[in-house]
Structure formats: C-alpha cells, structure tokens
Write a protein that holds these residues in place. Structure first.
Motif, PDB file in Angstrom:
ATOM      1  N   ILE A   1       2.972   4.888   3.114  1.00  0.00           N
ATOM      2  CA  ILE A   1       3.321   3.498   3.433  1.00  0.00           C
ATOM      3  C   ILE A   1       4.323   3.463   4.574  1.00  0.00           C
ATOM      4  CG2 ILE A   1       4.466   1.436   2.536  1.00  0.00           C
ATOM      5  CD1 ILE A   1       3.275   2.187  -0.217  1.00  0.00           C
TER       6      ILE A   1
ATOM      7  N   ALA B   1      -6.707   4.712  -6.584  1.00  0.00           N
ATOM      8  CA  ALA B   1      -6.152   3.942  -5.458  1.00  0.00           C
ATOM      9  C   ALA B   1      -5.714   4.875  -4.342  1.00  0.00           C
ATOM     10  CB  ALA B   1      -4.977   3.085  -5.948  1.00  0.00           C
TER      11      ALA B   1
ATOM     12  N   LYS C   1      -8.649   6.143  -2.361  1.00  0.00           N
ATOM     13  CA  LYS C   1      -9.255   5.095  -1.526  1.00  0.00           C
ATOM     14  C   LYS C   1      -8.360   4.667  -0.378  1.00  0.00           C
ATOM     15  CE  LYS C   1     -11.937   3.131  -5.372  1.00  0.00           C
ATOM     16  NZ  LYS C   1     -12.097   1.949  -6.259  1.00  0.00           N
ATOM     17  N   GLY C   2      -7.150   5.213  -0.304  1.00  0.00           N
ATOM     18  CA  GLY C   2      -6.230   4.831   0.764  1.00  0.00           C
ATOM     19  C   GLY C   2      -5.420   3.590   0.458  1.00  0.00           C
ATOM     20  N   ASP C   3      -5.489   3.122  -0.789  1.00  0.00           N
ATOM     21  CA  ASP C   3      -4.678   1.974  -1.202  1.00  0.00           C
ATOM     22  C   ASP C   3      -3.315   2.500  -1.673  1.00  0.00           C
ATOM     23  OD1 ASP C   3      -3.566  -0.348  -2.180  1.00  0.00           O
ATOM     24  OD2 ASP C   3      -4.892  -0.521  -3.923  1.00  0.00           O
ATOM     25  N   TYR C   4      -2.463   2.817  -0.707  1.00  0.00           N
ATOM     26  CA  TYR C   4      -1.202   3.457  -1.056  1.00  0.00           C
ATOM     27  C   TYR C   4      -0.223   2.484  -1.701  1.00  0.00           C
ATOM     28  CZ  TYR C   4      -3.287   6.961   1.968  1.00  0.00           C
ATOM     29  OH  TYR C   4      -4.147   7.857   2.516  1.00  0.00           O
ATOM     30  N   GLU C   5      -0.368   1.215  -1.387  1.00  0.00           N
ATOM     31  CA  GLU C   5       0.491   0.216  -2.045  1.00  0.00           C
ATOM     32  C   GLU C   5       0.209   0.192  -3.546  1.00  0.00           C
ATOM     33  OE1 GLU C   5       2.873  -1.640  -0.941  1.00  0.00           O
ATOM     34  OE2 GLU C   5       2.698  -1.611   1.237  1.00  0.00           O
ATOM     35  N   GLY C   6      -1.075   0.082  -3.887  1.00  0.00           N
ATOM     36  CA  GLY C   6      -1.441   0.071  -5.294  1.00  0.00           C
ATOM     37  C   GLY C   6      -1.119   1.379  -5.980  1.00  0.00           C
ATOM     38  N   ALA C   7      -1.350   2.494  -5.274  1.00  0.00           N
ATOM     39  CA  ALA C   7      -1.062   3.798  -5.857  1.00  0.00           C
ATOM     40  C   ALA C   7       0.433   3.951  -6.139  1.00  0.00           C
ATOM     41  CB  ALA C   7      -1.535   4.904  -4.916  1.00  0.00           C
TER      42      ALA C   7
ATOM     43  N   ARG D   1      -6.060   4.966 -12.606  1.00  0.00           N
ATOM     44  CA  ARG D   1      -6.089   3.891 -11.598  1.00  0.00           C
ATOM     45  C   ARG D   1      -5.272   4.267 -10.377  1.00  0.00           C
ATOM     46  NH1 ARG D   1      -4.127  -1.787 -13.743  1.00  0.00           N
ATOM     47  NH2 ARG D   1      -2.081  -0.897 -13.292  1.00  0.00           N
TER      48      ARG D   1
END
Length: 490
Positions: free
Chosen positions: A53, A16, A19-25, A12
């Motif tokens: 971030i 993330a 996909k560029g979802d660095y907060e979630g990563a 997961r």
C-alpha cells in the motif's frame, strides 16, 4: 467456533493478497493478528500488505509530480501519512526514507504556494492554503516547524499590509477604515476606526398609528421591524441614532354568526324476536346382541408311561384329565347412544336501520384584513424607504353543546382567531420584508454608481456578495488583492 472464524478470515486475507487487493488483505490480516498475536506468518503477511500500500501511494505521488498534478500529490501523500499514523507503522526504512523526502518536498511547495499568495497581497488566502495543506500533510508531523514559520511570515506580511492600508484620517473614509480594521484585527493588528459608521441606527422609534391595532400589537410591530433592521447593513448596536418608523394602515377583523341545524347520520340496532331451529341431544336406548366367553369343563385322555412291574420293561397307558376352555356365547342386551332431534326456540335478533341525529348549532365566521405601510427614515441625509404588507384571511367554526356518541357528536367551539392573533401572524413577514427592503435600499443608495472611491466601495461591501457591483470590487482589489472576496466574512 473461534478457530473456524479465524480460519475463514485468514483464507479471505490470503485470497485478497493474491488478487492484489492489499487494502482488504491488510484489514483482514490485522484482524487475524488481533485474534492470535502469536501468528507470525499473519504478522509477516500484514507487513507485506502494508508495504504494498505504501509503495502504491508513493508511486501515485511520483506519477502526479511528473504530470504536474500538485493536488493529487498532496492527496496521495496525505493518505500515505494518514495510514502510517493510523497503523502506527511507518513502514520499512526504505519507505520511511522516501516518505521523508516527499514530505520535505511538500513543505517546500507549501512555502512556495503561500509565498506566491503573499506576493499577490493575499495573506488571507495564504492562511487558508496553509490550513488546507496542514490538514492534508503537516498535521501528521507534530514536530514540523513549517506551519509556525509560514504563519509568522503571513502575520508579518499582514502587519506591513495593514500599515499600508490604514487611512491617516479614518473619519474621512470611515467605511474603508472599518473594512481595514476588520481585516487587520484577524491578524491581531489594531488600526484606527471610527466608533460608529454613518447611516447606522441602534433602535426603532415608532410613530403613526394602525387602525385597529392594540398597544401590545404596536409594540410587537416595532420589535418585528427592529429584528429586520438588525439583520441589515444599517444596524449597529453602538449607534445613537434611531430609525424613525412611521406606520399607517389598518388591522381589521369582522365576525358574524348564524343559527343552523346540523345533522349527522348514525345506525340504530333494533332488537326483534324470531324462532330458530336447533339440534337437541338426547339418550336413545336400543337392543343389541353381544358376544361373551364362558368357561367350560371337559375331560381328555392323556398317554403316560410307567414300569411294567418286572423291573425291566416300560409300559404305556392312558388316563383321564379334567381341563377348562373359553367358549363364546351370545346374549341380548339393551344399549344407549346420543341422538339428536330438531326443535325450535325463541331468540332475540337485531337489524340495523339508518337514522339521522339533528341538533342546533351556531356557525361563526371571521374575516381578517391587514394593510400596513411602514415609512423608515434614518434622518441622516439619506432617503427613507418603505415596507408594505397586505393580507386577508377568512375562517369559520361551529359552536354547539350537543352530545350524541352514536353519531360521533360532541360539544364543539369555533375558537376563531382574534384580531390581535392574526396580526401577530404577520410579524415574521414584516421582519423578512424589512431586511430585504433595507438591503435593497442600501444597494440603491450606495451601490448604483459607475465609479467609486475606496470609501464608497467599502461602504457598498456591507451588502451580500451577490449584490456587490464589479466596479466596487475592482477598486478594493487594488487595496486588498484577491483577499477582498474573503474580507467581509471576518
């Protein structure tokens, strides 16, 4: 199971990040590292996600500075600092350098903002602005001296402001002196004030009489009026003057009763005898033929071989052999079985019949009426004002001692409210109306002018903000500047 869970979490986190979802990563990589501190690849990915971030927030800061959106600058910078502190990770040296430069810019801007408010004679607003910026940015740097320096500047300015505002003769303008005193006390600056302002009272003296009111009810009324005045602009516990409250009116209650017959429906279950059919079991015998097996003896001939006697040849011969076998036979027998026959028997059954239970009772009724007026006079050269309350109520109840559970009837008492209890119900309304009337009276006395002196304007400021006229604010604005809208909250 732990390995499977970690693998799923790792997948997961990787998804993330892609996909560029660095907060979630960053959140998921942190959990992976917490589960396996030796996972160096996850540590590296976590650092990369956090770096992304930080870079995003620094980009938001730069863009907001370019467009002149200062509030967004402070918001983004505050979030960046909050992340760095929460993660205990200030980022790479390059990130730290850029963050340090932005914080230096922010500290300079805070000084400029507060300086501009001081130039408008608004140390309270400057203090509020400094607190807001401290929550956003400065609190993340305990070693920063900016807040203490600006605070000292605000207090130095406020001290100068207080010396300018304080009236030479507080007795000549007591309300303005009191307003200045509250303002300056906030900044730990003491100015001269009159001990007690005019038109203030500290107690209630009750005069007059309400027909039908007991001594306890009278005392409770005085307390209710006092509570109302305590919430008004006229109250000061340090004052010596009383409020003379002259009361008149009535507190009546009339009670009546009448005998009556009441009825309640109920259902009686009445037993009766009836005959019912039922099936009785018994043993029935009947003839039958059964098969059984018998042992039968019989003789068979078997072939066998033996030596013929010449020592050379083998001869074949037969001999009888006795054997047995099972032979089926039949015979007549008597068997039994369970059978049923219809019979009748007497039974007790019930039928329901509607009934009515009648009983004697007394209906008691109470009619209550209160109509009271309080004339409140401060005896200090100002007109009195009045508080009025009128209310009626009717109540009734049933008294009886009958008890009949099948009809749900049990003894009852009307428990009508007493006259004094009804009176006590009115007191919260008396308190509320006293406060509202006192505020309205203060406005009528002191906030209805077209022009105001400084003391008159300050006196008008003892009412809620919504009732303060613009003309009074304009006068005080000349003394306090924009701070005038915050002075009364101190």
């Amino acid at each position: 199971m732990a390995t499977i869970g970690c693998g799923s979490l790792r997948g997961r986190a990787d998804s993330a990040f892609e996909k560029g979802d660095y907060e979630g990563a960053a959140r998921d990589y942190a959990q992976v590292v917490a589960q396996d501190p030796t996972d160096q690849e996850a540590r590296a990915k976590l650092a990369q996600a956090r770096e992304k971030i930080f870079l995003g927030l620094l980009a938001e800061v730069a863009e907001s500075k370019r467009t002149g959106d200062k509030e967004r600058v402070f918001s983004a910078l505050g979030r960046l600092l909050d992340r760095a502190r929460g993660w205990n990770d200030p980022g790479s040296p390059a990130i730290q350098k850029r963050t340090h430069d932005e914080v230096a810019w922010a500290e300079e801007q805070i000084g400029i903002e507060c300086g501009a408010l001081l130039a408008r004679h608004a140390p309270l607003l400057a203090e509020d602005q400094l607190e807001a910026r401290d929550r956003q940015v400065l609190r993340h740097f305990p070693g920063s001296t900016v807040k203490s320096v600006i605070t000292d500047t605000i207090h130095e300015y406020a001290e100068t402001q207080c010396k300018r505002l304080a009236p030479a003769n507080p007795a000549a303008s007591p309300y303005f002196a009191d307003l200045v005193g509250k303002y300056c006390a906030h900044f730990h600056v003491t100015t001269a004030r009159v001990p007690v302002l005019p038109y203030h009272v500290s107690r209630v003296v009750l005069a007059g009489q309400v027909d039908g009111l007991s001594l306890e009810g009278r005392d409770a009324f005085a307390t209710a009026v006092q509570k109302g005045l305590e919430r008004s602009s006229f109250w000061d516990p340090r004052a010596e003057a009383p409020a003379i409250v002259t009361v008149s009116g009535k507190n009546h209650a009339a009670f009546s009763s009448r005998k009556m017959t009441l009825s309640r429906p109920w259902v009686e279950r009445i037993p009766y005898q009836a005959m019912e059919e039922y099936q009785e079991s018994y043993t029935e015998y009947y003839p039958d033929t059964e098969t059984y097996y018998d042992t039968e003896h019989y003789t068979e001939f078997e072939t066998y071989t033996h030596s013929c006697g010449d020592g050379k040849n083998t001869c074949t011969d037969t001999r009888p052999v006795s054997k047995t076998r099972q032979v089926p036979r039949t015979r007549q027998v008597t068997k039994s079985r369970t059978a049923y026959r219809t019979k009748t028997r007497p039974v007790t059954r019930y039928r329901e019949e509607d009934r009515v239970f009648a009983f004697e009772a007394t209906e008691r009724s109470g009619n209550y009426e209160v109509d009271v007026a309080a004339h409140i006079d401060f005896k200090q050269g100002v007109a009195p004002f009045a508080v009025h309350l009128s209310n009626t109520k009717s109540d009734s109840g049933i008294d009886h001692d009958s008890s009949f559970p099948p009809a749900g009837v049990s003894p009852s008492r009307s428990n009508l409210q007493t006259r004094d209890a009804f009176w006590l119900e009115q007191l919260p309304t008396i308190t509320q109306r006293t406060t509202l009337s006192a505020h309205s009276h203060w406005v009528a006395l002191f906030c209805s002018q077209s022009t105001y002196s400084s003391d008159e304007a300050a006196r008008c400021y003892y009412v809620p903000a919504a009732e303060r006229p613009k003309a009074a604010r304009d006068v005080l604005f000349g003394s306090f500047g924009p701070d005038i809208d915050n002075v009364q909250r101190l």
